[in-house]
Design an enzyme around this catalytic site. Sequence first.
Site, PDB file in Angstrom:
ATOM      1  N   HIS A   1      -7.295   6.900  -0.491  1.00  0.00           N
ATOM      2  CA  HIS A   1      -6.072   6.116  -0.606  1.00  0.00           C
ATOM      3  C   HIS A   1      -6.005   5.339  -1.909  1.00  0.00           C
ATOM      4  CE1 HIS A   1      -5.250   7.000   3.586  1.00  0.00           C
ATOM      5  NE2 HIS A   1      -6.429   6.519   3.927  1.00  0.00           N
TER       6      HIS A   1
ATOM      7  N   HIS B   1      -3.187  -0.406  -6.565  1.00  0.00           N
ATOM      8  CA  HIS B   1      -1.980   0.188  -6.002  1.00  0.00           C
ATOM      9  C   HIS B   1      -1.000   0.464  -7.135  1.00  0.00           C
ATOM     10  CE1 HIS B   1      -2.971  -0.775  -1.762  1.00  0.00           C
ATOM     11  NE2 HIS B   1      -3.560  -1.832  -2.289  1.00  0.00           N
TER      12      HIS B   1
ATOM     13  N   THR C   1      -3.128  -2.328   4.465  1.00  0.00           N
ATOM     14  CA  THR C   1      -3.414  -0.993   4.986  1.00  0.00           C
ATOM     15  C   THR C   1      -3.885  -1.126   6.427  1.00  0.00           C
ATOM     16  OG1 THR C   1      -5.717  -1.072   4.206  1.00  0.00           O
ATOM     17  CG2 THR C   1      -4.072  -0.107   2.715  1.00  0.00           C
TER      18      THR C   1
ATOM     19  N   HIS D   1      -9.517  -2.992  -5.678  1.00  0.00           N
ATOM     20  CA  HIS D   1      -8.885  -1.674  -5.618  1.00  0.00           C
ATOM     21  C   HIS D   1      -7.474  -1.782  -6.190  1.00  0.00           C
ATOM     22  CE1 HIS D   1      -7.708  -3.592  -1.760  1.00  0.00           C
ATOM     23  NE2 HIS D   1      -6.546  -2.995  -2.016  1.00  0.00           N
TER      24      HIS D   1
END
Length: 244
Positions: free
Chosen positions: A83, A110, A196, A108
Amino acid sequence: MQALLIMASAVGLMATSATRPPHWSYQGHEGPEHWGTLSPEFATCGTGHTQSPIDHGGFDAKQAVAVSTDYHAGPLMLLNNGHTVQANFVTGSTLSSGGHSYGLVQVHFHTPSEEAFNGEHYPMVAHFVHKDTAGKLAVLGVLFEEGAPNAELAKLIAHAPKSETPSHEIANAEFNPAALLPHDLHVYRYAGSLTTPPCTEGVNWHVALTPVTASKAQIEEIHAIIGNNARPVQPLNGRQLAAD
């Protein structure tokens, strides 16, 4: 004997299936609008009242909260969970918010940003995830706009796995999370959730007011790996910006 082997194999498959988390994605029948119905574990994605991300356009920037970080360079440890691309950190780096300390766990990305401002999104955001000694989470979102290339981000891009890959340390590579932060770290802070599944609530959210830059090529390189992986903004449900 053959029958016993078949039974053992079947039991093994059942156990594997039972422990495998439900599959979800960012589009189609497993996309964000369906997360809450994919599994009982994900119910909060559909029923929660303090979900993230949100549109920050209604917040007054004058109420910005000052937080502090004490981030340190360490080994570059990367993974691709299917993802996003994620860098994990050894213990020692911290975020202080409202006098409370959280240890940095991972960062992380996006693309585009999950956070919106009056309906507009940035091309990318980094989410720094922290945890305190009681297991409570705090996230710091740092927005990226197109501009000068980011040298620290280049290290991550050079080694980022392009397909699902477990966490592994990159030999002879050091990564400094502080180099991804804006110089002026003032934030919006609000009560939110994971963006998420399982969309767990009770997350102390911070979004930096000042974006940092990455080159168009750098953003495109990360997007080529992770694709469009932004959950749509969620209802505010009366939430307000918290200020110290």
